[in-house]
Design a protein around this motif. Structure first.
Motif, PDB file in Angstrom:
ATOM      1  N   LYS A 152    -102.079 -29.694 -86.761  1.00 21.06           N
ATOM      2  CA  LYS A 152    -101.236 -29.806 -87.873  1.00 21.06           C
ATOM      3  C   LYS A 152    -101.485 -31.193 -88.652  1.00 21.06           C
ATOM      4  N   ILE A 153    -102.047 -31.943 -88.060  1.00 18.06           N
ATOM      5  CA  ILE A 153    -102.192 -33.407 -88.923  1.00 18.06           C
ATOM      6  C   ILE A 153    -103.530 -33.360 -89.794  1.00 18.06           C
ATOM      7  N   PRO A 324     -92.638 -35.151 -92.959  1.00 18.04           N
ATOM      8  CA  PRO A 324     -92.117 -33.830 -93.187  1.00 18.04           C
ATOM      9  C   PRO A 324     -93.075 -32.689 -92.924  1.00 18.04           C
ATOM     10  N   GLU A 325     -94.370 -32.875 -93.536  1.00 17.23           N
ATOM     11  CA  GLU A 325     -95.327 -31.809 -93.324  1.00 17.23           C
ATOM     12  C   GLU A 325     -95.878 -31.331 -91.965  1.00 17.23           C
ATOM     13  N   VAL A 326     -95.643 -32.465 -91.161  1.00 17.31           N
ATOM     14  CA  VAL A 326     -96.062 -32.242 -89.665  1.00 17.31           C
ATOM     15  C   VAL A 326     -94.553 -31.972 -89.040  1.00 17.31           C
ATOM     16  N   GLN A 327     -93.618 -32.662 -89.084  1.00 14.18           N
ATOM     17  CA  GLN A 327     -92.510 -32.359 -88.409  1.00 14.18           C
ATOM     18  C   GLN A 327     -91.379 -33.553 -88.655  1.00 14.18           C
ATOM     19  N   TYR A 328     -90.124 -33.175 -88.414  1.00 15.57           N
ATOM     20  CA  TYR A 328     -89.170 -34.282 -88.699  1.00 15.57           C
ATOM     21  C   TYR A 328     -89.068 -35.108 -87.320  1.00 15.57           C
ATOM     22  N   ALA A 329     -90.003 -35.804 -87.111  1.00 19.47           N
ATOM     23  CA  ALA A 329     -90.172 -36.603 -85.924  1.00 19.47           C
ATOM     24  C   ALA A 329     -91.026 -37.939 -86.209  1.00 19.47           C
ATOM     25  N   ARG A 330     -90.699 -39.121 -85.592  1.00 21.10           N
ATOM     26  CA  ARG A 330     -91.755 -40.133 -85.824  1.00 21.10           C
ATOM     27  C   ARG A 330     -92.920 -39.881 -85.030  1.00 21.10           C
ATOM     28  N   ASP A 331     -94.037 -40.071 -85.934  1.00 21.25           N
ATOM     29  CA  ASP A 331     -95.247 -39.674 -85.326  1.00 21.25           C
ATOM     30  C   ASP A 331     -96.504 -40.694 -85.599  1.00 21.25           C
ATOM     31  N   GLY A 332     -96.725 -41.587 -84.710  1.00 15.23           N
ATOM     32  CA  GLY A 332     -97.909 -42.398 -84.630  1.00 15.23           C
ATOM     33  C   GLY A 332     -99.149 -42.079 -85.127  1.00 15.23           C
TER      34      GLY A 332
END
Length: 461
Positions: A152-153, A324-332
């Protein structure tokens, strides 16, 4: 402790296997039933809590997918990818090893909304419905969460542009879940990777919060290795800390500022953050004819607003970025990819990019016991602060001509947090002292407030 993201406590005191099983069963009834995805960070206590969690979920008729150890944002992606009814992350996140927690995830990958957490809590306070013997579900293992996350990243960044720079990166995994994914991300992006504290056994080499006081070893190794950048995660890798090529530890807010500059340089749009994040974000957004919307503290509030308003980037000033392109979550992990792409695109160093950001001073302090009667009556505040602007969305935020003060009860530990920001260090210190004296002392006259004993962070930003 019940917070906006779930249940948190000290192992053996506030948090026990019995309590974990009860909340898991209540969550299963709340869904009700269906597929639930489970994962954890690396804390040794998770082996105990994992089986308690399984028992509670199975007893309420759920089927369980066990991802094992993986970052919380990887779990959140798997919930949506598997079209599960929900998920639970067993992680104390940035808290010390003696803490642990359950974070409950909705079918859309967001954490439960506060009103939903209250419904789960209500179920625990009565007899929880259990299924009969012939409706008890099964547990199956799934090991694709990290690969799914990487897939996804990687398409979101210019991989070749990053590879052409041949970055040398030091990654401090804090012996947490990030040690299983970020080194792999860096290698796929052509980086020379120097790993420290990347054994996922859960005995943290330092407190897991990626703040200045915890990144001294990383700073030293970045300098000695002549690396381009140093990166550190908390235990479940939803946050990231940065160290420049000169060994300077950047303030937590800089992660979001740099990510916002990179994204806004590609497309204008709304940026969402919380009330405690630096004013510099408004300055950055204004440079790109964009605006900022602020929410209560807690990534669920930021994520909820971002999705509703179609924001292009968001996060909090603690090193948590929401892409947002990955997801609506904190993502380090996604934040790391964005920062590397920004470095590659500009051909600049991290220290130069950081020096181009708007400059403020911020002071963060905390008082261990939340005083009763907090915050004080609005009439009292208006008398004390005159023409100041007030925001009561989350505690109280007081904006004066020289800067702002935000005082709020923490959602992750039993303290009141005091944050102030101004253009000079002295003004920021004065604002913090003013907030403690005029707001907290008014709330409880019996408590002393020695500034040195409550300081947790003071930095140039």
């Amino acid at each position: 402790m019940i917070g906006v993201s779930g249940v948190r406590g000290i192992i053996g005191e506030d948090l026990s296997p019995e309590l974990v099983a009860k909340f898991a069963a209540a969550f299963g009834e709340f869904l009700p039933g269906g597929l639930v995805v489970v994962a954890s960070d690396t804390r040794p206590s998770n082996e105990m809590f994992r089986y308690a969690l399984f028992a509670g979920l199975l007893s309420s008729g759920c089927e369980v997918v066990d991802l094992g150890i993986c970052p919380t944002p990887s779990l959140q992606l798997m919930v949506t990818g598997l079209e599960a009814k929900g998920g639970i992350a067993i992680t104390g996140s940035h808290n010390p090893a003696q803490w642990n927690a359950l974070k409950f995830v909705r079918p859309d990958g967001l954490f439960l909304y506060p009103e939903q957490i209250q419904k789960v809590l209500g179920i625990t306070e009565r007899r929880i419905k259990r299924v009969s013997w012939d409706r008890i579900g099964k547990v199956r293992q799934e090991d694709s969460a990290i690969e799914n996350h990487l897939k996804k990243i990687l398409p979101l960044v210019d991989q070749q542009e990053i590879r052409d720079r041949h970055f040398k990166v030091v990654i401090d995994g804090c012996n947490g879940a990030g040690a299983l994914i970020t080194p792999e991300l860096l290698q796929r992006l052509g980086c020379e990777v120097v790993k420290i504290n990347c054994e996922p056994h859960g005995y943290f080499a330092h407190p897991p919060e990626p703040t200045r006081s915890n990144l001294k070893e990383l700073s030293q190794i970045v300098e000695s290795e002549k690396a381009n950048i140093g990166i550190s995660h908390d235990a479940d890798a939803d946050r990231v800390g940065l160290v420049t090529e000169e060994g300077d530890i950047l303030p937590e807010d800089y992660v979001l500022l740099l990510a916002a500059k990179f994204i806004l340089g590609k497309r204008k749009g709304l940026v969402v953050t919380n009330l405690s994040t630096t004013q510099a974000l408004e300055d950055v957004a204004a440079d790109f004819d964009s605006r900022v919307r602020r929410t209560k503290v807690g990534d669920v509030y930021v994520a909820r607003c971002m999705r509703k308003e179609k924001a292009v980037i968001g996060g909090e000033g603690n090193g948590g970025v929401i892409v947002p392109e990955v997801q609506y979550a904190r993502d380090g992990i996604a934040a790391v990819a964005l920062i590397l792409n920004y470095l590659a695109q500009t051909g600049s160093s991290l220290s130069l990019l950081a020096s181009s950001l708007p400059r403020y001073y911020m002071v963060k302090r905390k008082v261990k016991i939340p005083p009763k009667g907090f915050p004080p009556p609005r009439e009292y505040l208006k008398e004390q602060f005159g023409a100041a602007r007030f925001n009561f969305l989350d505690g109280v935020k007081i904006t004066l001509k020289e800067g702002w003060i935000h005082l709020r009860p923490s959602g992750t530990e039993p303290v009141v947090r005091i944050i102030s920001e101004a253009r000079t260090r002295q003004e920021a210190e004065n604002l913090c002292r003013m907030g403690m004296e005029k707001v907290l002392e008014r709330s409880t006259r019996s408590m002393p407030f020695p500034l040195s004993s409550t300081t947790i962070l003071s930095f140039f930003i």
